[in-house]
Scaffold this motif. Structure first.
Motif, PDB file in Angstrom:
ATOM      1  N   THR A  35       0.825  -1.218   0.000  1.00 48.97           N
ATOM      2  CA  THR A  35       0.000   0.000   0.000  1.00 48.97           C
ATOM      3  C   THR A  35       0.857   1.265   0.000  1.00 48.97           C
ATOM      4  OG1 THR A  35      -0.207   0.071   2.413  1.00 48.97           O
ATOM      5  CG2 THR A  35      -1.913  -1.123   1.203  1.00 48.97           C
ATOM      6  N   ARG A  40       2.711   6.344  -2.764  1.00 48.89           N
ATOM      7  CA  ARG A  40       3.784   6.900  -3.594  1.00 48.89           C
ATOM      8  C   ARG A  40       3.260   7.256  -4.990  1.00 48.89           C
ATOM      9  NH1 ARG A  40       9.194   5.878  -1.920  1.00 48.89           N
ATOM     10  NH2 ARG A  40       9.204   5.038   0.202  1.00 48.89           N
ATOM     11  N   ARG A 111      -6.354   9.336   1.739  1.00 45.55           N
ATOM     12  CA  ARG A 111      -6.469   8.104   2.532  1.00 45.55           C
ATOM     13  C   ARG A 111      -7.781   7.385   2.230  1.00 45.55           C
ATOM     14  NH1 ARG A 111      -2.161   7.595   5.460  1.00 45.55           N
ATOM     15  NH2 ARG A 111      -2.844   5.487   5.884  1.00 45.55           N
ATOM     16  N   ARG A 132       0.896   1.011   6.891  1.00 48.10           N
ATOM     17  CA  ARG A 132       1.007   1.640   8.209  1.00 48.10           C
ATOM     18  C   ARG A 132      -0.266   1.484   9.022  1.00 48.10           C
ATOM     19  NH1 ARG A 132       4.784   2.225   5.466  1.00 48.10           N
ATOM     20  NH2 ARG A 132       6.571   3.653   5.615  1.00 48.10           N
ATOM     21  N   ASP A 133      -1.397   1.308   8.331  1.00 51.57           N
ATOM     22  CA  ASP A 133      -2.704   1.302   9.007  1.00 51.57           C
ATOM     23  C   ASP A 133      -3.526   0.084   8.613  1.00 51.57           C
ATOM     24  OD1 ASP A 133      -3.000   1.937   6.340  1.00 51.57           O
ATOM     25  OD2 ASP A 133      -4.645   3.328   6.652  1.00 51.57           O
ATOM     26  N   ARG A 183      10.047  10.405   8.348  1.00 49.79           N
ATOM     27  CA  ARG A 183       8.805   9.715   7.964  1.00 49.79           C
ATOM     28  C   ARG A 183       8.198   8.979   9.155  1.00 49.79           C
ATOM     29  NH1 ARG A 183       8.577   5.940   3.484  1.00 49.79           N
ATOM     30  NH2 ARG A 183      10.810   5.640   3.434  1.00 49.79           N
ATOM     31  N   ASP A 187       4.555   9.766  10.247  1.00 50.66           N
ATOM     32  CA  ASP A 187       3.568   8.687  10.096  1.00 50.66           C
ATOM     33  C   ASP A 187       2.932   8.332  11.442  1.00 50.66           C
ATOM     34  OD1 ASP A 187       4.298   8.674   7.452  1.00 50.66           O
ATOM     35  OD2 ASP A 187       5.491   6.839   7.560  1.00 50.66           O
ATOM     36  N   ARG A 190       0.571  11.662  12.900  1.00 52.27           N
ATOM     37  CA  ARG A 190      -0.528  12.309  12.167  1.00 52.27           C
ATOM     38  C   ARG A 190      -1.875  11.962  12.828  1.00 52.27           C
ATOM     39  NH1 ARG A 190       0.474   8.248   7.326  1.00 52.27           N
ATOM     40  NH2 ARG A 190      -0.719   6.492   8.130  1.00 52.27           N
TER      41      ARG A 190
HETATM   42  O1   DC Z   1       5.900   1.641   2.778  1.00 55.76           O
HETATM   43  P1   DC Z   1       6.493   2.907   2.144  1.00 55.76           P
HETATM   44  O2   DC Z   1       7.709   3.419   2.857  1.00 55.76           O
HETATM   45  O3   DC Z   1       6.706   2.763   0.679  1.00 55.76           O
HETATM   46  O4   DC Z   1       5.339   4.002   2.362  1.00 55.76           O
HETATM   47  C1   DC Z   1       5.498   5.319   1.928  1.00 55.76           C
HETATM   48  C2   DC Z   1       4.700   6.271   2.801  1.00 55.76           C
HETATM   49  O5   DC Z   1       3.308   6.082   2.593  1.00 55.76           O
HETATM   50  C3   DC Z   1       4.924   6.162   4.291  1.00 55.76           C
HETATM   51  O6   DC Z   1       5.929   7.034   4.740  1.00 55.76           O
HETATM   52  C4   DC Z   1       3.587   6.514   4.893  1.00 55.76           C
HETATM   53  C5   DC Z   1       2.594   6.263   3.798  1.00 55.76           C
HETATM   54  N1   DC Z   1       1.726   5.092   4.021  1.00 55.76           N
HETATM   55  C6   DC Z   1       0.599   5.277   4.782  1.00 55.76           C
HETATM   56  O7   DC Z   1       0.367   6.355   5.297  1.00 55.76           O
HETATM   57  N2   DC Z   1      -0.268   4.240   4.938  1.00 55.76           N
HETATM   58  C7   DC Z   1      -0.035   3.041   4.385  1.00 55.76           C
HETATM   59  N3   DC Z   1      -0.912   2.049   4.546  1.00 55.76           N
HETATM   60  C8   DC Z   1       1.147   2.836   3.625  1.00 55.76           C
HETATM   61  C9   DC Z   1       2.024   3.889   3.470  1.00 55.76           C
END
Ligand code: DC
Length: 227
Positions: A35, A40, A111, A132-133, A183, A187, A190
């Protein structure tokens, strides 16, 4: 016939979530979805269209025009991210996108746009999704939730070596460490869907274990849920 489950893998930047998710998906014959690549891809589209992240109206107009897909490349054993039919895999891994992706992922409409697509992909189960979520928001009822972590310097070292291997000769270790720390902070602090372990997540610190070890630990967890 074993039942199919969803596996949510969350954690800090550059913890190897994708590597583990890919290994589990392959072993279980499940679909792997990154995700982060979706956030990205949206970030890349904003840059391409010169849309400021504060320009809510233009973002709202742009989102429905974005079709994000993944194509598996067997020669690389890797999923490429495709935006409106164009392979943008290299572009979305650049430092330019990495530096902007956390602010973009704070935007509520971004989101909700992506979470809707992620839930649709997982509705029939059999998905390993990393982000992340995923365990907290996308699939709060995922049968297995893994929260990955590792010391920042160890993660930065791994990411730095990967960027260098992929031909980025200019990037420095300090730059990578700074991007990662920044990040992580953005992350997890927020307001909308912050990065945090779900209350029922299994925490996996891979600072001092190998990829093989973490794969076998996680596969055991998955098989316990499946059987
Ligand atoms: O996994 P990644 O480092 O490629 O993710 C890039 C950014 O995307 C990360 O810094 C936060 C965001 N992200 C998010 O907010 N929720 C997700 N489910 C996946 C990534």
């Amino acid at each position: 016939m074993p039942r199919k489950i969803n596996i949510a893998i969350d954690g800090y930047s550059s913890c190897g979530k994708g590597t583990l998710a890919k290994q589990l998906a392959k072993a279980l014959n499940y679909l792997f979805i990154d995700t982060g690549a979706m956030y990205r891809a949206v970030t890349y589209a904003l840059l391409e269209n010169r849309i400021e992240i504060s320009d809510q109206i233009s973002i709202e107009k742009l989102l429905p025009q974005l079709e994000i897909n993944f194509i598996y490349r067997p020669d690389e054993n890797y999923n490429h991210t495709i935006l409106n039919g164009v392979d943008i895999e290299d572009e979305i891994r650049s430092m330019e996108v990495s530096n902007l992706v956390s602010p973009v992922s704070k935007i509520d409409i971004v989101r909700s746009f992506l979470v809707r697509q992620q839930r649709k992909i997982g509705e029939n189960k059999g998905v390993v999704m990393d982000g992340r979520d995923i365990g907290t928001v996308v699939f709060p009822d995922a049968e297995l939730k893994i929260f990955m972590t590792a010391k920042p310097e160890i993660r930065a070292r791994r990411r730095f070596e990967e960027l260098r291997r992929n031909g980025d000769e200019l990037v420095t270790f300090d730059e990578v460490l700074e991007n990662l720390n920044s990040r992580d902070l953005q992350d997890s602090s927020r307001a909308n869907s912050p990065l945090k372990p779900a209350s029922d997540a299994k925490v996996l610190d891979n600072s001092f274990i190998t990829r093989d070890e973490q794969f076998h630990i996680s596969l055991e967890w998955a098989l316990e849920k499946i059987n």
